[in-house]
Design a protein around this motif. Structure first.
Motif, PDB file in Angstrom:
ATOM      1  N   MET A 148       0.853  -1.224   0.020  1.00 42.83           N
ATOM      2  CA  MET A 148      -0.092   0.043   0.097  1.00 42.83           C
ATOM      3  C   MET A 148       0.735   1.314  -0.012  1.00 42.83           C
ATOM      4  SD  MET A 148      -2.950  -1.424  -0.504  1.00 42.83           S
ATOM      5  CE  MET A 148      -3.240  -2.954  -0.595  1.00 42.83           C
ATOM      6  N   ALA A 149       2.036   1.305   0.626  1.00 47.80           N
ATOM      7  CA  ALA A 149       2.924   2.397   0.679  1.00 47.80           C
ATOM      8  C   ALA A 149       3.359   2.638  -0.638  1.00 47.80           C
ATOM      9  CB  ALA A 149       3.994   2.270   1.564  1.00 47.80           C
ATOM     10  N   MET A 150       3.538   1.794  -1.507  1.00 44.48           N
ATOM     11  CA  MET A 150       4.108   1.998  -2.887  1.00 44.48           C
ATOM     12  C   MET A 150       3.173   2.230  -3.605  1.00 44.48           C
ATOM     13  SD  MET A 150       6.249  -0.951  -5.365  1.00 44.48           S
ATOM     14  CE  MET A 150       7.632  -0.870  -4.141  1.00 44.48           C
ATOM     15  N   ALA A 151       1.773   2.111  -3.445  1.00 51.35           N
ATOM     16  CA  ALA A 151       0.796   2.559  -4.332  1.00 51.35           C
ATOM     17  C   ALA A 151       0.599   4.063  -4.106  1.00 51.35           C
ATOM     18  CB  ALA A 151      -0.439   2.004  -3.909  1.00 51.35           C
ATOM     19  N   LYS A 152       0.755   4.424  -2.843  1.00 49.14           N
ATOM     20  CA  LYS A 152       0.689   6.043  -2.506  1.00 49.14           C
ATOM     21  C   LYS A 152       1.956   6.363  -3.172  1.00 49.14           C
ATOM     22  CE  LYS A 152      -0.248   9.906  -0.753  1.00 49.14           C
ATOM     23  NZ  LYS A 152      -1.521  10.583  -0.758  1.00 49.14           N
ATOM     24  N   GLU A 153       3.152   5.885  -3.210  1.00 51.39           N
ATOM     25  CA  GLU A 153       4.487   6.600  -3.642  1.00 51.39           C
ATOM     26  C   GLU A 153       4.547   6.737  -5.211  1.00 51.39           C
ATOM     27  OE1 GLU A 153       8.525   7.030  -5.110  1.00 51.39           O
ATOM     28  OE2 GLU A 153       7.197   5.126  -5.592  1.00 51.39           O
TER      29      GLU A 153
ATOM     30  N   ALA B 121      -3.528   0.908   3.804  1.00 47.85           N
ATOM     31  CA  ALA B 121      -3.632   1.909   2.918  1.00 47.85           C
ATOM     32  C   ALA B 121      -4.110   3.311   3.535  1.00 47.85           C
ATOM     33  CB  ALA B 121      -4.853   1.663   1.802  1.00 47.85           C
ATOM     34  N   LEU B 122      -4.927   3.252   4.249  1.00 52.34           N
ATOM     35  CA  LEU B 122      -5.451   4.602   5.199  1.00 52.34           C
ATOM     36  C   LEU B 122      -4.197   5.054   5.678  1.00 52.34           C
ATOM     37  CD1 LEU B 122      -8.518   3.165   6.689  1.00 52.34           C
ATOM     38  CD2 LEU B 122      -8.495   4.811   4.974  1.00 52.34           C
TER      39      LEU B 122
ATOM     40  N   ALA C 104      -1.067   4.883   4.880  1.00 54.90           N
ATOM     41  CA  ALA C 104      -0.069   5.561   3.916  1.00 54.90           C
ATOM     42  C   ALA C 104      -0.883   6.872   3.237  1.00 54.90           C
ATOM     43  CB  ALA C 104       0.065   4.528   2.684  1.00 54.90           C
ATOM     44  N   GLY C 105      -1.892   7.120   3.480  1.00 55.55           N
ATOM     45  CA  GLY C 105      -2.657   8.463   3.117  1.00 55.55           C
ATOM     46  C   GLY C 105      -3.424   8.092   1.914  1.00 55.55           C
ATOM     47  N   LEU C 106      -4.020   7.038   1.495  1.00 55.89           N
ATOM     48  CA  LEU C 106      -4.966   6.665   0.531  1.00 55.89           C
ATOM     49  C   LEU C 106      -6.220   6.266   1.031  1.00 55.89           C
ATOM     50  CD1 LEU C 106      -2.624   3.682  -0.924  1.00 55.89           C
ATOM     51  CD2 LEU C 106      -2.932   5.790  -2.084  1.00 55.89           C
ATOM     52  N   THR C 107      -7.205   6.522   0.176  1.00 58.96           N
ATOM     53  CA  THR C 107      -8.530   5.992   0.461  1.00 58.96           C
ATOM     54  C   THR C 107      -8.738   4.827  -0.362  1.00 58.96           C
ATOM     55  OG1 THR C 107      -9.082   8.515   0.118  1.00 58.96           O
ATOM     56  CG2 THR C 107     -10.975   6.710   0.033  1.00 58.96           C
ATOM     57  N   VAL C 108      -9.696   3.994   0.445  1.00 55.04           N
ATOM     58  CA  VAL C 108      -9.954   2.606   0.094  1.00 55.04           C
ATOM     59  C   VAL C 108     -11.258   2.329  -0.607  1.00 55.04           C
ATOM     60  CG1 VAL C 108      -9.702   0.294   0.874  1.00 55.04           C
ATOM     61  CG2 VAL C 108      -8.501   2.183   1.911  1.00 55.04           C
ATOM     62  N   ASN C 109     -11.396   1.783  -1.934  1.00 57.62           N
ATOM     63  CA  ASN C 109     -12.480   1.086  -2.588  1.00 57.62           C
ATOM     64  C   ASN C 109     -12.336  -0.268  -2.451  1.00 57.62           C
ATOM     65  OD1 ASN C 109     -12.895   3.848  -3.101  1.00 57.62           O
ATOM     66  ND2 ASN C 109     -12.497   3.830  -5.329  1.00 57.62           N
ATOM     67  N   ALA C 110     -13.164  -0.982  -2.997  1.00 56.66           N
ATOM     68  CA  ALA C 110     -13.175  -2.476  -2.982  1.00 56.66           C
ATOM     69  C   ALA C 110     -14.075  -2.947  -4.105  1.00 56.66           C
ATOM     70  CB  ALA C 110     -13.519  -3.131  -1.586  1.00 56.66           C
ATOM     71  N   GLY C 111     -13.919  -4.282  -4.815  1.00 53.26           N
ATOM     72  CA  GLY C 111     -14.839  -4.698  -5.686  1.00 53.26           C
ATOM     73  C   GLY C 111     -14.336  -5.895  -6.099  1.00 53.26           C
ATOM     74  N   HIS C 112     -15.275  -6.778  -6.633  1.00 56.95           N
ATOM     75  CA  HIS C 112     -15.032  -8.093  -7.360  1.00 56.95           C
ATOM     76  C   HIS C 112     -15.843  -8.939  -6.583  1.00 56.95           C
ATOM     77  CE1 HIS C 112     -13.632 -10.130 -10.792  1.00 56.95           C
ATOM     78  NE2 HIS C 112     -13.597 -11.082 -10.224  1.00 56.95           N
ATOM     79  N   ASP C 113     -16.925  -9.709  -7.171  1.00 58.08           N
ATOM     80  CA  ASP C 113     -17.796 -10.611  -6.611  1.00 58.08           C
ATOM     81  C   ASP C 113     -18.269 -10.279  -5.004  1.00 58.08           C
ATOM     82  OD1 ASP C 113     -17.285 -12.181  -8.595  1.00 58.08           O
ATOM     83  OD2 ASP C 113     -15.883 -13.630  -7.497  1.00 58.08           O
TER      84      ASP C 113
ATOM     85  N   GLU D 159     -18.489  -2.641   7.434  1.00 56.11           N
ATOM     86  CA  GLU D 159     -19.055  -1.950   8.645  1.00 56.11           C
ATOM     87  C   GLU D 159     -17.994  -1.352   9.453  1.00 56.11           C
ATOM     88  OE1 GLU D 159     -20.857  -5.367  10.395  1.00 56.11           O
ATOM     89  OE2 GLU D 159     -19.256  -6.514  10.709  1.00 56.11           O
ATOM     90  N   GLN D 160     -16.528  -1.797   9.335  1.00 59.13           N
ATOM     91  CA  GLN D 160     -15.654  -1.106  10.163  1.00 59.13           C
ATOM     92  C   GLN D 160     -15.370   0.233   9.736  1.00 59.13           C
ATOM     93  OE1 GLN D 160     -12.220  -3.169  11.354  1.00 59.13           O
ATOM     94  NE2 GLN D 160     -13.696  -5.150  11.973  1.00 59.13           N
ATOM     95  N   GLY D 161     -15.701   0.707   8.523  1.00 59.11           N
ATOM     96  CA  GLY D 161     -15.633   2.212   7.952  1.00 59.11           C
ATOM     97  C   GLY D 161     -14.343   2.365   7.447  1.00 59.11           C
ATOM     98  N   ARG D 162     -13.921   1.365   7.134  1.00 55.41           N
ATOM     99  CA  ARG D 162     -12.613   1.714   6.205  1.00 55.41           C
ATOM    100  C   ARG D 162     -12.709   1.838   4.514  1.00 55.41           C
ATOM    101  NH1 ARG D 162     -10.681  -2.400  10.059  1.00 55.41           N
ATOM    102  NH2 ARG D 162      -9.404  -1.588  11.741  1.00 55.41           N
ATOM    103  N   ILE D 163     -13.732   1.214   4.257  1.00 52.56           N
ATOM    104  CA  ILE D 163     -14.000   1.105   2.717  1.00 52.56           C
ATOM    105  C   ILE D 163     -14.921   2.385   2.469  1.00 52.56           C
ATOM    106  CG2 ILE D 163     -14.795  -0.311   0.802  1.00 52.56           C
ATOM    107  CD1 ILE D 163     -12.431  -1.213   2.564  1.00 52.56           C
TER     108      ILE D 163
END
Length: 241
Positions: A143-148, A184-185, A187-196, A207-211
């Motif tokens: 995740m840190a690399m995604a931000k970088e 991800a959070l 690292a300063g990123l926002t988190v989406n999710a998807g697939h199935d 429900e934990q509020g991270r997505i």
């Protein structure tokens, strides 16, 4: 609260199977947004077997009538895809490491290998004011690399989560996804999710509020065969709220 972006690829597939504009994808997008969905997603592949590049332009025009709603375009950043995205200027572009002949997305980016190719693409999109999302496996260490490399968000590839739902390994798998989301959070990123993701499993993930946002299309379209389109969209909104 997690936002719902409805993927209309399967509507496009149904339309294209008869060579007519029926069902009309733009009408279904308008109907979906009118029910309260936050956004519309399409993933136009090179063969345009479902969503098309023209759909991208038409959806952008439609979204102007829905202030605050967003258009998300997913895909592999080849030259033609990038040309369309840069013309349309969607709110969000999700970059996915798809092979042109791939049936559906089945893995995230390998940033140790792909970062040099992604950096100029991400910079080009962000210069147009487009939010950039990288489709990623639930690997906290990546995740840190995604931000970088310049991403604004990651989208966690959730097939593994969906397959584990209801199984003995579910709690371990859920912890893996929550750990990746938190990394991800951090690292300063926002988190989406998807697939199935579907009506049965989406709530536990979010429900934990991270997505921040989920993109759902295949399951939603299939569930609508039993429940009706409007009822299914409303059911997702209830779970995500």
């Amino acid at each position: 609260m997690t936002h719902l972006s409805v993927n209309l690829n399967k509507i496009g597939l149904l339309r294209n199977s008869r060579g007519r504009d029926y069902p009309n994808l733009i009408h279904m997008a308008e109907r979906t947004l009118g029910l309260g969905a936050f956004g519309i997603t399409i993933h136009p592949r090179p063969d345009q077997r479902h969503a098309t590049y023209q759909d991208a332009h038409d959806l952008k025009a439609l979204l102007k009538r829905f202030p605050g709603a967003e258009l998300n375009i997913e895909g592999f950043p080849d030259a033609q895809f990038l040309e369309v995205v840069l013309e349309v200027e969607p709110d969000q572009c999700t970059l996915v490491p798809d092979d042109p002949n791939q049936l559906t997305s089945d893995h995230g980016w390998n940033l140790a290998r792909d970062q040099d190719a992604l950096r100029p693409v991400i910079a080009q999109l962000k210069a147009k004011g487009i939010r950039v999302v990288l489709f990623m496996d639930p690997d906290a260490d990546s995740m840190a690399m995604a931000k970088e490399v310049g991403a604004d968000r990651v989208e966690l590839y959730t097939e593994g989560y969906a397959n584990a739902f209801g199984q003995e390994n579910f709690n371990d798998t859920l912890r893996q996804y929550q750990h990746a989301a938190q990394a991800a959070l951090d690292a300063g990123l926002t988190v989406n999710a998807g697939h199935d993701l579907d009506l049965n499993n989406v709530q536990a993930l979010c429900e934990q509020g991270r997505i921040a946002e989920v993109s759902i299309g295949h399951a939603l379209t299939t569930e609508a065969l039993d429940m009706g389109w409007d009822n299914v969209v409303k059911a997702y909104l209830e779970r995500l709220n």
